[in-house]
Write an enzyme that holds these catalytic residues in place. Structure first.
Site, PDB file in Angstrom:
ATOM      1  N   LEU A  68      -2.909 -17.979   6.733  1.00  0.00           N
ATOM      2  CA  LEU A  68      -4.251 -18.461   7.010  1.00  0.00           C
ATOM      3  C   LEU A  68      -5.173 -17.202   6.818  1.00  0.00           C
ATOM      4  O   LEU A  68      -6.149 -17.566   7.544  1.00  0.00           O
ATOM      5  CB  LEU A  68      -4.327 -19.216   8.344  1.00  0.00           C
ATOM      6  CG  LEU A  68      -3.284 -20.241   8.374  1.00  0.00           C
ATOM      7  CD1 LEU A  68      -3.436 -20.737  10.010  1.00  0.00           C
ATOM      8  CD2 LEU A  68      -3.888 -21.386   7.279  1.00  0.00           C
TER       9      LEU A  68
ATOM     10  N   GLY B 170       3.646  -7.751 -10.010  1.00  0.00           N
ATOM     11  CA  GLY B 170       4.442  -8.973  -9.927  1.00  0.00           C
ATOM     12  C   GLY B 170       4.841  -9.223  -8.635  1.00  0.00           C
ATOM     13  O   GLY B 170       5.387  -8.347  -7.855  1.00  0.00           O
TER      14      GLY B 170
ATOM     15  N   GLY C 221      -0.336 -11.213   0.577  1.00  0.00           N
ATOM     16  CA  GLY C 221       0.664 -12.311   0.668  1.00  0.00           C
ATOM     17  C   GLY C 221       2.035 -11.812   0.280  1.00  0.00           C
ATOM     18  O   GLY C 221       2.980 -12.174   0.852  1.00  0.00           O
ATOM     19  N   ASP C 222       2.206 -10.956  -0.644  1.00  0.00           N
ATOM     20  CA  ASP C 222       3.502 -10.393  -0.910  1.00  0.00           C
ATOM     21  C   ASP C 222       4.368  -9.633   0.043  1.00  0.00           C
ATOM     22  O   ASP C 222       5.394  -9.853   0.314  1.00  0.00           O
ATOM     23  CB  ASP C 222       3.455  -9.865  -2.428  1.00  0.00           C
ATOM     24  CG  ASP C 222       3.103 -10.707  -3.557  1.00  0.00           C
ATOM     25  OD1 ASP C 222       3.403 -11.659  -3.596  1.00  0.00           O
ATOM     26  OD2 ASP C 222       2.551 -10.066  -4.298  1.00  0.00           O
TER      27      ASP C 222
ATOM     28  N   ASN D 195      -0.120 -20.723   0.853  1.00  0.00           N
ATOM     29  CA  ASN D 195      -1.426 -20.612   1.388  1.00  0.00           C
ATOM     30  C   ASN D 195      -1.913 -21.909   1.329  1.00  0.00           C
ATOM     31  O   ASN D 195      -1.257 -22.856   1.025  1.00  0.00           O
ATOM     32  CB  ASN D 195      -2.193 -19.334   0.982  1.00  0.00           C
ATOM     33  CG  ASN D 195      -2.087 -19.849  -0.645  1.00  0.00           C
ATOM     34  OD1 ASN D 195      -2.040 -20.949  -1.088  1.00  0.00           O
ATOM     35  ND2 ASN D 195      -2.452 -18.681  -1.565  1.00  0.00           N
TER      36      ASN D 195
ATOM     37  N   ARG E  48      -5.976  -1.148   2.960  1.00  0.00           N
ATOM     38  CA  ARG E  48      -6.042   0.001   1.763  1.00  0.00           C
ATOM     39  C   ARG E  48      -6.037  -0.823   0.346  1.00  0.00           C
ATOM     40  O   ARG E  48      -5.696  -1.919   0.448  1.00  0.00           O
ATOM     41  CB  ARG E  48      -4.643   0.710   1.984  1.00  0.00           C
ATOM     42  CG  ARG E  48      -4.670   1.669   3.385  1.00  0.00           C
ATOM     43  CD  ARG E  48      -3.436   2.642   2.980  1.00  0.00           C
ATOM     44  NE  ARG E  48      -2.061   2.122   3.119  1.00  0.00           N
ATOM     45  CZ  ARG E  48      -1.294   2.382   3.885  1.00  0.00           C
ATOM     46  NH1 ARG E  48      -1.356   3.467   4.747  1.00  0.00           N
ATOM     47  NH2 ARG E  48      -0.017   1.812   3.906  1.00  0.00           N
TER      48      ARG E  48
ATOM     49  N   GLY F 171      -5.273  -1.740  -3.413  1.00  0.00           N
ATOM     50  CA  GLY F 171      -4.174  -1.868  -4.236  1.00  0.00           C
ATOM     51  C   GLY F 171      -3.220  -2.699  -3.733  1.00  0.00           C
ATOM     52  O   GLY F 171      -3.263  -3.149  -2.723  1.00  0.00           O
TER      53      GLY F 171
ATOM     54  N   ASP G  95       0.343  -4.187 -14.102  1.00  0.00           N
ATOM     55  CA  ASP G  95      -0.991  -4.693 -14.027  1.00  0.00           C
ATOM     56  C   ASP G  95      -1.982  -3.741 -14.691  1.00  0.00           C
ATOM     57  O   ASP G  95      -2.035  -2.496 -14.221  1.00  0.00           O
ATOM     58  CB  ASP G  95      -1.440  -4.636 -12.422  1.00  0.00           C
ATOM     59  CG  ASP G  95      -0.907  -5.895 -11.571  1.00  0.00           C
ATOM     60  OD1 ASP G  95      -0.073  -6.872 -12.373  1.00  0.00           O
ATOM     61  OD2 ASP G  95      -0.629  -5.664 -10.417  1.00  0.00           O
TER      62      ASP G  95
ATOM     63  N   ASN H 279       5.818  -7.181 -13.215  1.00  0.00           N
ATOM     64  CA  ASN H 279       4.619  -6.942 -14.066  1.00  0.00           C
ATOM     65  C   ASN H 279       4.023  -5.622 -14.038  1.00  0.00           C
ATOM     66  O   ASN H 279       4.034  -5.067 -12.964  1.00  0.00           O
ATOM     67  CB  ASN H 279       3.559  -8.027 -13.810  1.00  0.00           C
ATOM     68  CG  ASN H 279       3.765  -9.360 -14.076  1.00  0.00           C
ATOM     69  OD1 ASN H 279       4.530  -9.904 -14.810  1.00  0.00           O
ATOM     70  ND2 ASN H 279       3.077 -10.432 -13.507  1.00  0.00           N
TER      71      ASN H 279
END
Length: 310
Positions: free
Chosen positions: A230, A41, A260-261, A192, A294, A296, A15, A13
């Site tokens: 977590l 994305g 998470g990515d 998660n 950081r 972003g 953003d 994607n």
């Protein structure tokens, strides 16, 4: 040896981010900051995260034949991702429209665009690419039937002369009910707290506060292993033999976007080069911790040297 440590099959994607003093009410117009456009994305993020760490990474995705698509292809190539599997055309590039207020709270509207056109036929046509990876990582920002086809093609590859197909890692985000055959292929299923509770539905384990209970209940539904992220507490690793809590590093979080990515990309890479699950999660926790220091998403993802220095 596989040609790639990791093949990511997923979304890409653009953003589009605007800062606002407050988000508008229905029928209201507010002024915001200059528009910022970033590559994003979940699929594209995972691929960049892994490649920046040193993984031999490829991406199977679909973008539009437009400026946003060119931005996404450039960001992948700059990170070292092989984009031979990225298809162009069929619809405009997917876009996430994001407004962010001074507290950091955001509202997001996603137009899937070309992501929604990544089809089962596209996956079958890329069977050779799928078979050439040690690990295939998936998310749910592409059609679920496409995810199910990836599982089918990988299973077929495992039934070939070599007898071994790629390992499948799935992060079911945004969460959706998963077919039994998809759950059974996950090694691991990465969730998660919100995603774990969604998948558990009415299961009493979903109302408990113990991640160990969620993991046990999810394992009973078929995946070969489960990883529950977590946040600042780290991650829980569970398979048929044991459950282990992997603590995170103490860091000052600046922005959790894309963390998470970064975690899942790092985890998938380490599995692709032969780490056991616990070892891979211990590395991925450090990567996720570095990413939140950081601002972003892709621009916050660390290199292997930056992770080692922590």
């Amino acid at each position: 040896m596989p040609d790639y440590d990791l093949l990511v099959v997923g979304s890409a994607n653009a953003d589009l981010v605007i800062g606002v003093e407050r988000r508008p009410a229905a029928g209201e117009t507010v002024l915001g900051s200059d528009l910022a456009v970033h590559p994003g994305g979940k699929g594209a993020n995972q691929a960049v995260a892994a490649a920046r760490l040193g993984a031999r990474t490829a991406l199977l995705a679909r973008v539009g034949d437009d400026g946003h698509g060119r931005l996404l292809l450039e960001s992948q190539r700059d990170a070292g991702v092989d984009t031979a599997g990225v298809l162009v055309g069929g619809a405009p590039t997917g876009v996430a429209l994001i407004t962010v207020d001074p507290s950091g709270d955001n509202s997001i509207v996603v137009s899937p665009g070309a992501n929604a056109r990544l089809s089962p036929e596209d996956v079958r046509a890329a069977a050779g690419l799928l078979a050439s990876a040690g690990v295939v990582s998936l998310q749910l920002e592409i059609p679920l039937e496409t995810v199910a086809t990836v599982v089918e093609v990988v299973r077929t590859a495992g039934e070939g002369p070599q007898g071994v197909g790629p390992r499948i890692v799935l992060n079911p985000s945004p969460p959706a009910p998963l077919p039994a055959e998809v759950l059974a292929a996950c090694d691991p299923l990465v969730v998660n707290e919100h995603e774990a509770r969604f998948l558990l539905g009415d299961d009493p384990a979903g109302r408990e506060e113990a991640p160990e209970a969620w993991a046990a209940a999810l394992l009973a539904r078929g995946p070969r292993s489960v990883v529950i992220t977590l946040g600042a507490a780290g991650a829980l690793v569970a398979d048929r033999d044991r459950t282990v809590l992997v603590p995170s590093l103490p860091v000052k979080a600046v922005d959790t976007t894309g963390a998470g990515d970064a975690f899942t990309g790092a985890l998938s890479w380490r599995l692709g080069v032969g780490d056991d699950l616990e070892t891979a999660v211990r590395f991925a926790v450090r990567v996720g911790a570095a990413a939140v220091t950081r601002a972003g998403a892709q621009e916050s993802f660390p290199t292997a040297e930056e992770v080692a220095a922590r």
